[in-house]
Every structure is written in C-alpha cells, then in structure tokens.
Design a protein around this motif. Structure first.
Motif, short mmCIF file in Angstrom:
data_model
loop_
_atom_site.label_atom_id
_atom_site.label_comp_id
_atom_site.label_asym_id
_atom_site.label_seq_id
_atom_site.Cartn_x
_atom_site.Cartn_y
_atom_site.Cartn_z
N THR A 112 -2.48 1.17 -8.69
CA THR A 112 -1.53 0.07 -8.50
C THR A 112 -0.84 -0.33 -9.80
O THR A 112 -0.03 -1.25 -9.81
CB THR A 112 -2.25 -1.16 -7.93
OG1 THR A 112 -3.28 -1.57 -8.85
CG2 THR A 112 -2.88 -0.85 -6.58
N PRO B 111 0.81 -1.23 0.00
CA PRO B 111 0.00 0.00 0.00
C PRO B 111 0.84 1.27 0.00
O PRO B 111 0.46 2.27 -0.62
CB PRO B 111 -0.82 -0.13 1.29
CG PRO B 111 -0.93 -1.60 1.51
CD PRO B 111 0.38 -2.18 1.04
N THR B 112 2.00 1.23 0.65
CA THR B 112 2.86 2.42 0.71
C THR B 112 3.53 2.71 -0.63
O THR B 112 4.05 3.81 -0.83
CB THR B 112 3.94 2.24 1.77
OG1 THR B 112 4.67 1.03 1.51
CG2 THR B 112 3.31 2.18 3.16
N GLU C 120 1.84 2.30 -3.59
CA GLU C 120 0.82 2.68 -4.57
C GLU C 120 0.89 4.18 -4.85
O GLU C 120 1.26 4.98 -3.98
CB GLU C 120 -0.57 2.30 -4.06
CG GLU C 120 -0.77 0.80 -3.92
CD GLU C 120 -2.11 0.44 -3.31
OE1 GLU C 120 -2.87 1.37 -2.96
OE2 GLU C 120 -2.39 -0.76 -3.16
N HIS D 128 -6.23 5.46 -5.34
CA HIS D 128 -4.96 4.74 -5.32
C HIS D 128 -4.78 3.99 -6.64
O HIS D 128 -5.70 3.30 -7.09
CB HIS D 128 -4.93 3.74 -4.16
CG HIS D 128 -4.74 4.38 -2.83
ND1 HIS D 128 -3.71 4.04 -1.98
CD2 HIS D 128 -5.44 5.36 -2.19
CE1 HIS D 128 -3.79 4.77 -0.87
NE2 HIS D 128 -4.84 5.58 -0.98
#
Length: 499
Positions: free
Chosen positions: A236, A222-223, A225, A234
């Motif tokens: 990816t 997640p950090t 993205e 967000h």
C-alpha cells in the motif's frame, strides 16, 4: 500563522523478535547559515521528546551537549576520512579513542555509521569499506564496547535493482565483492543494514508510474494496491516495498537474519517549478503517516508486526545545501526552532507533547479536476450528510462562488464529522489535508476551533445556522435547493465519475 508544534515523538512500542523497540529518530544536518548552538539543539530535542538522533560527523561540542541527556546517538565517519581509516588499524583505533571513548558513557552512542552511501557516491573507497568497519569494530572490542555500539554503513536504496516486485529484487551485482563480506560482518556482529529510503525520489523518477497517494502512505482502494505476483503480498506504499526489496535482496545472497534500520526518509516541503509535489502539505502527510506507520508497529508485508526503526530526514531546513530548492527544505524546523508545519498524528498512539492535531483541515487539492470536485461536493452535501447550508447564496461561505471553495468547505465538514479518521480526506484523490486554516472573513471552517467554532469531544463543528437565518434546517437537509441539488444531481454525477 502562529504555530504550537505538535510533539513529535516518541512512544516506544515493542517489536517482535527485535533487540530494541521500534522508534522514530531524526537526522541533524548542520548546513545552516545560522546553525543553533548545540545546547539549543539538545533543548529542542528534549522539548519534542526526540530520543534518537543521527549525526553526520562527531562534532565534539554536540557530543558534549548530548551528554547525560539520555538521547541515543548514531555518529558517523565522514566519507573524506574513510580511506585513511580503511587502510590503517591504528588510524581507526585513534578515531575511536578520540571520538567515542572520550564521550561514553555520558553520551549514549548507540552506533557508528561508517561513511554514507559509499557505493553510489564514493565508489573508489568501496574496496576499503568493510576493512574500515572491521577496524573500528576491533577498536570497540578492545574497549569492551562492541555489545553496546554497533557498526554499519548507510546505503542508498538505488543499490537495489528491479525493486518491484520486491520478491525479484537484488543488489547491483557489481557490488557483490563488497556486499557479501559486508553482510557477513553485520550478521556476525549482530548489527543491522542501514538503508536510506526516499519515496519522494522514487515517485519523481517514475514519470507517473507511481501514484502520489502510494508514495505518501495515503489509503488506497484494494484494487489500487500493488501486488507482488510471486508472493501475492499486497503493498500500500512505496516505503514498505523498498524495505521488503532490501530483505529479498539480502535473502538472494543467503542472508535472512540481518534487520534493517532506515537511516534517512522524508519529504521536502518546498521545491522549484520542476518539483510541484515538494509541498508543505505533502511533506506533512508523508512524515505524519510514516511516524504513525512505524510507531503502530505495522511492519512490512514480508515481516508484519516487525516495524522498521526510522530516522526522519531531517531536523532543520538547511539553507546552505547546494542544488535545487527542495534540497534546502527537508526539515521539520527552521533555524529558530519554529516548526515548518504541524504534524497530524491522530492514531499513532500516545504523543508526548502538546497535541494540536485538531489544527488540520481537509480542502480541495490544487489542480483537481472540476467535474470530480463537483461530484465530490454533491456527495458530501447529500449522501455524506454534511450541513452545506453555509454555502447557500447570502450565507457566510457562499463567496467565493467557486466549486473549489465550496468543495473545500464541504470536505472539511465531512473530515471533522468523521473525527479526522484515516481516509476521510480523500474523495477519490481530489482532497488533501493542510495545516493552514482556510477560513476567511465570516466563513469559519468546521476545523477552525479557535475562530468562533464549537468543539465537541475535540472535534470542531461549524457555527450553527437556524432556519430563520439560512432558510433550511442543517440537521435534516430540509432546504429544497440543497436537497434537490446534492442528493439527486449528486448521486447521478457521483455515479458517473466513480463507477
């Protein structure tokens, strides 16, 4: 290695608020020194359950071969015919009569692509682009085919400026006199924006600003993205970001209901020394993840659940294309219909042909940092609970005694232990998926089900080693060396590298 091609396509899934279900198709280029006969091309399409294709022209033999096949076809007005059609209604009508009316309904023509990337490759024809589209559409209306055959034109994604964050993207304003009437045409005729999306080129031109995993649809922490600061959406992967940039660029011009079809996307399987990431593994990873992304109806962050139908570039490797080596190596097949690589589509739903996804392996990435590899190896053999006893001195996989070789075995064992799930072949970026069996000599990798391995529920397991031959129990890690090395040292080194 003998290849039994994993059936490509095509599971049809529903797409919210769309007239058609989402699909994956292929482009068919013909710049081959030994181009297959059209009947051979259609036979390959049928064998692989490919139901959507795009042609770069209106080859009469190909259109006849596609008749009664059920395959939906996009045909194209080549750029060199655009000026004539765009300046004469009669010329456009004759083109439609000769290339469309002569083949429907037997050949299922679904759309006409008027030119290709005209704004960026043939700007002198841009003033007549919309006229050409209108003239062809008028001819379809006269033949009562306009509701069945849509008219559009493919654009390079490079017409979008400031594509990240997507919410700030806009089309190159130089082309506003063309884009505004073009979008009005698409909106009024119920057509769609054709967009060519190439994360490979975005990655290559970013000079390291775009991570390879982000371009290849690989799972990200997640950090890692990318976050649009205006919408907090967000991202990816590059593909979604470019598609959403196009949606936002259209909304900037007050068009919010024109859908997008991606007419070209792919990744080259071979390149020269200046293109080190044009590899078979990366091409396999990109196209496999793209297919899964589309058919799982994932959608984009701006339009979740509404997948963007996409045509993979391309069916064949085209050895006659000019330019760098990569230009000749975008195909899924060679001229003989032999697959260039076997796609790994686990998780994409029903696959309508021979599923050989168990023929994938997880190995150390070429050029990976040795300390990172050692940390990942120690984690796999310790907390990862992989049976690493075959790597002990005197055992089948001890040689070659290198961290790359040992890590590849451990990575593959973990990957198959986790049933080849998404993200289980990453190890913080030092692992990669390959379709080439890394087994050697008596060292049989866990994924190699056809080489003395054992399959349980479709997952290949390593040949077993008992305590009398290996000196340790593979089930419970009662080997003193591996317990101490993999658990104690592994935890310390893993923490030092990853935390």
């Amino acid at each position: 290695m003998g290849l039994v091609f994993l059936g490509l396509f095509l599971m049809v899934v529903s797409a919210t608020a769309a007239d058609e279900a989402a699909f994956v198709g292929v482009n068919i280029g013909t710049a081959l020194s030994d181009m297959p006969d059209p009947t051979q091309v259609v036979a390959l399409l049928k064998a692989q359950q490919i139901r959507h294709v795009r042609l770069y022209d209106t080859d009469q033999a190909m259109l006849r071969a596609l008749a009664n096949s059920g395959i939906r076809v996009i045909v194209s007005v080549p750029n060199d015919q655009l000026l004539g059609i765009g300046q004469s209604n009669a010329t456009a009508a004759n083109w439609v009569s000769r290339n469309i009316l002569a083949h429907v309904p037997a050949t299922n023509i679904s759309a006409i692509a008027v030119g290709s990337e005209v704004l960026t490759t043939l700007p002198n024809a841009a003033p007549v682009l919309v006229s050409a589209m209108n003239f062809i559409h008028s001819a379809l209306v006269a033949a009562n085919l306009d509701s069945h055959i849509k008219v559009s034109t493919p654009h390079s994604s490079s017409i979008i400026l400031d594509s990240f964050p997507p919410s700030q993207a806009f089309f190159n304003r130089t082309w506003d006199p063309v884009m505004v009437p073009l979008l009005k045409f698409l909106q009024s005729t119920g057509s769609f924006l054709m967009l060519n999306v190439y994360p490979y080129y975005d990655y290559m031109q970013a000079n390291g600003a775009i991570p390879l995993d982000y371009a290849l649809f690989r799972p990200l922490l997640p950090t890692k993205e990318a976050v649009d600061p205006n919408t907090l959406l967000h991202y990816t992967n590059v593909f979604d970001a470019v598609v959403d940039a196009a949606y936002f660029a259209m909304s900037y011009l007050n068009f919010t209901n024109v859908p997008i079809t991606v007419t070209e996307s792919g990744w080259p399987s071979k390149g020269d020394s200046s293109e080190p990431d044009a590899t078979m593994d990366n091409a396999n990873t990109y196209n496999s993840n793209l297919i899964r992304h589309i058919l799982n109806n994932t959608g984009t962050p701006k339009h979740p659940g509404i997948a963007v139908s996409t045509y993979i570039y391309e069916l064949y490797n085209e050895d006659l294309r000019p330019g760098p080596i990569s230009e000749k190596n975008w195909g899924l097949f060679d001229a003989n219909g032999v697959p260039v690589y076997i796609l790994h589509l686990t998780g994409s739903g029903t696959v309508l042909a021979n599923d050989t996804t168990n023929q994938t392996y997880c190995v150390a990435r070429e050029g990976a940092d040795k300390k990172m590899l050692q940390a990942a190896l120690d984690w796999a053999c310790g907390p990862g609970k992989v049976d690493c006893s075959p790597l002990l001195q005197g055992q089948p996989c001890y040689e070659p005694d290198t961290v790359v070789a040992h890590a590849s075995y451990a990575f593959d064992a973990y990957y198959h232990r986790m049933v080849m799930g998404d993200g289980t072949c990453n190890f913080n970026g030092v692992a990669t998926i390959t379709t080439t069996d890394p087994s050697h000599g008596s060292c049989i990798f866990p994924g190699s089900g056809g080489r003395n391995g054992t399959f349980i529920n479709g997952t290949a397991l390593a040949p077993s080693f008992n305590s009398t031959t290996s000196g340790c129990s593979p089930q419970f890690f009662q080997c003193e060396y591996f317990y101490m090395h993999s658990v104690l040292f592994g935890v310390v080194l893993w923490a030092a590298v990853y935390l």
